[in-house]
Design a protein around this motif. Structure first.
Motif, short mmCIF file in Angstrom:
data_model
loop_
_atom_site.label_atom_id
_atom_site.label_comp_id
_atom_site.label_asym_id
_atom_site.label_seq_id
_atom_site.Cartn_x
_atom_site.Cartn_y
_atom_site.Cartn_z
N PRO A 202 -10.41 -11.84 5.36
CA PRO A 202 -9.72 -11.08 6.40
C PRO A 202 -9.23 -9.73 5.87
CG PRO A 202 -8.93 -13.34 6.35
CD PRO A 202 -9.81 -13.15 5.13
N ALA A 203 -9.29 -8.72 6.76
CA ALA A 203 -8.90 -7.36 6.37
C ALA A 203 -8.28 -6.66 7.57
CB ALA A 203 -10.11 -6.59 5.86
N ALA A 204 -7.57 -5.58 7.26
CA ALA A 204 -6.96 -4.74 8.29
C ALA A 204 -7.46 -3.31 8.10
CB ALA A 204 -5.44 -4.79 8.19
N VAL A 205 -7.40 -2.55 9.18
CA VAL A 205 -7.77 -1.13 9.13
C VAL A 205 -6.63 -0.33 9.73
CG1 VAL A 205 -9.34 0.62 10.06
CG2 VAL A 205 -10.25 -1.53 9.22
N GLY A 206 -6.37 0.80 9.12
CA GLY A 206 -5.37 1.74 9.61
C GLY A 206 -5.57 3.06 8.91
N VAL A 207 -4.63 3.96 9.11
CA VAL A 207 -4.69 5.27 8.47
C VAL A 207 -3.56 5.38 7.47
CG1 VAL A 207 -4.49 7.77 8.84
CG2 VAL A 207 -5.80 6.37 10.46
N LEU A 208 -3.89 5.85 6.28
CA LEU A 208 -2.89 6.13 5.26
C LEU A 208 -2.70 7.63 5.19
CD1 LEU A 208 -0.99 5.15 3.01
CD2 LEU A 208 -2.93 5.39 1.42
N LEU A 209 -1.46 8.06 5.47
CA LEU A 209 -1.09 9.47 5.33
C LEU A 209 -0.41 9.66 3.99
CD1 LEU A 209 0.68 10.05 8.78
CD2 LEU A 209 -1.67 10.62 8.17
N THR A 210 -0.74 10.72 3.30
CA THR A 210 -0.03 11.13 2.09
C THR A 210 0.12 12.64 2.17
OG1 THR A 210 -1.92 11.63 0.65
CG2 THR A 210 -1.25 9.29 0.80
N PRO A 211 0.91 13.22 1.29
CA PRO A 211 1.00 14.69 1.27
C PRO A 211 -0.29 15.38 0.83
CG PRO A 211 2.96 13.72 0.31
CD PRO A 211 1.96 12.60 0.48
N TRP A 212 -1.30 14.62 0.39
CA TRP A 212 -2.54 15.25 -0.07
C TRP A 212 -3.79 14.77 0.66
CZ3 TRP A 212 0.27 11.63 -2.62
CH2 TRP A 212 -0.36 10.50 -3.11
N PHE A 213 -3.72 13.68 1.44
CA PHE A 213 -4.87 13.25 2.22
C PHE A 213 -4.46 12.40 3.41
CE2 PHE A 213 -4.84 9.63 -0.91
CZ PHE A 213 -4.70 8.59 -0.01
N LEU B 124 0.84 -1.21 0.00
CA LEU B 124 0.00 0.00 0.00
C LEU B 124 0.87 1.25 0.00
CD1 LEU B 124 -2.94 1.17 0.28
CD2 LEU B 124 -2.51 1.18 2.76
N GLU B 125 1.88 1.28 0.86
CA GLU B 125 2.79 2.43 0.89
C GLU B 125 3.51 2.59 -0.44
OE1 GLU B 125 4.16 3.05 5.50
OE2 GLU B 125 5.20 1.49 4.36
N ALA B 126 4.00 1.50 -1.01
CA ALA B 126 4.70 1.56 -2.30
C ALA B 126 3.77 2.08 -3.39
CB ALA B 126 5.26 0.19 -2.67
N LEU B 127 2.53 1.62 -3.39
CA LEU B 127 1.56 2.08 -4.38
C LEU B 127 1.37 3.59 -4.30
CD1 LEU B 127 -0.78 1.80 -6.43
CD2 LEU B 127 -2.27 1.28 -4.46
N PHE B 128 1.16 4.12 -3.11
CA PHE B 128 0.90 5.55 -2.98
C PHE B 128 2.15 6.40 -3.13
CE2 PHE B 128 -3.25 4.07 -2.01
CZ PHE B 128 -4.06 5.07 -2.54
N GLU C 88 -6.36 -0.80 -7.85
CA GLU C 88 -5.20 -0.47 -8.66
C GLU C 88 -4.64 -1.74 -9.29
OE1 GLU C 88 -3.75 2.46 -9.42
OE2 GLU C 88 -5.17 3.65 -8.25
N PRO C 89 -4.27 -1.67 -10.58
CA PRO C 89 -3.65 -2.84 -11.22
C PRO C 89 -2.42 -3.30 -10.44
CG PRO C 89 -4.13 -1.13 -12.83
CD PRO C 89 -4.37 -0.53 -11.47
N GLY C 90 -2.30 -4.58 -10.24
CA GLY C 90 -1.16 -5.14 -9.53
C GLY C 90 -1.26 -5.05 -8.02
N PHE C 91 -2.23 -4.32 -7.52
CA PHE C 91 -2.42 -4.19 -6.07
C PHE C 91 -3.76 -4.78 -5.65
CE2 PHE C 91 -3.99 -2.03 -2.27
CZ PHE C 91 -2.95 -2.28 -1.40
#
Length: 161
Positions: free
Chosen positions: A51-62, A11-15, A97-100
């Motif tokens: 199964p799934a996980a929840v967390g927060v994704l920080l980016t420079p725009w959201f 997820l981090e690599a994708l964003f 996203e393709p590949g993700f």
């Protein structure tokens, strides 16, 4: 590496890729911030769900609350789904996203100009997750009363944080 760790790293690599290629030069980027996944943990799911996980994704725009399936799966884009996180319910919008594969996001903040540092944004993300999971978290660094009220679902009241 656990399935959770692998998905969070992906997820981090994708964003980071999105930041470098799709968001390059877009004026909503806060240069003090970087892509970071915060506090992802396996979440209880409805019977029959993967199964799934929840967390927060920080980016420079959201800053988004993210519902992340532990196994890549294809999914639709733009579908709205209500999810329970802790004792609260939120509307998540699907992305893929393709590949993700598919993921679901619930916006907490955008744009991110009120955050002066990565540490401030990260502290806010931890505070949001602690509130949802009913655990003690370090106090977040100062953010406007209106933004804090929005993040925690409380109206801003003059003289109250």
């Amino acid at each position: 590496m656990s399935p959770l760790d692998a998905r969070v790293q992906a997820l981090e690599a994708l964003f980071r890729h999105v930041e470098r290629h799709r968001m390059a030069g877009v004026p909503v980027l806060n240069g003090a911030l970087q892509v970071e996944a915060v506090g992802f943990a396996v979440e209880p799911v409805e019977p029959g769900e993967a199964p799934a996980a929840v967390g927060v994704l920080l980016t420079p725009w959201f800053m988004n609350l993210v519902w992340l399936p532990l196994q890549p799966a294809e999914g639709g884009v733009g579908q709205v789904r209500e999810r329970k996180v802790g004792t609260a319910r939120f509307e998540f919008i699907t992305g893929s996203e393709p590949g993700f594969g598919a993921y679901e996001a619930c916006s907490l903040a955008s744009p991110m100009f009120e955050y002066a540092s990565q540490a401030q944004a990260r502290a806010t993300a931890h505070a949001v997750l602690a509130e949802l999971r009913h655990v003690q978290a370090p106090a977040p660094l100062p953010v406007s009363q209106a933004r804090r009220g929005f993040l925690f679902g409380r109206p801003a009241v003059e003289g109250r944080a």
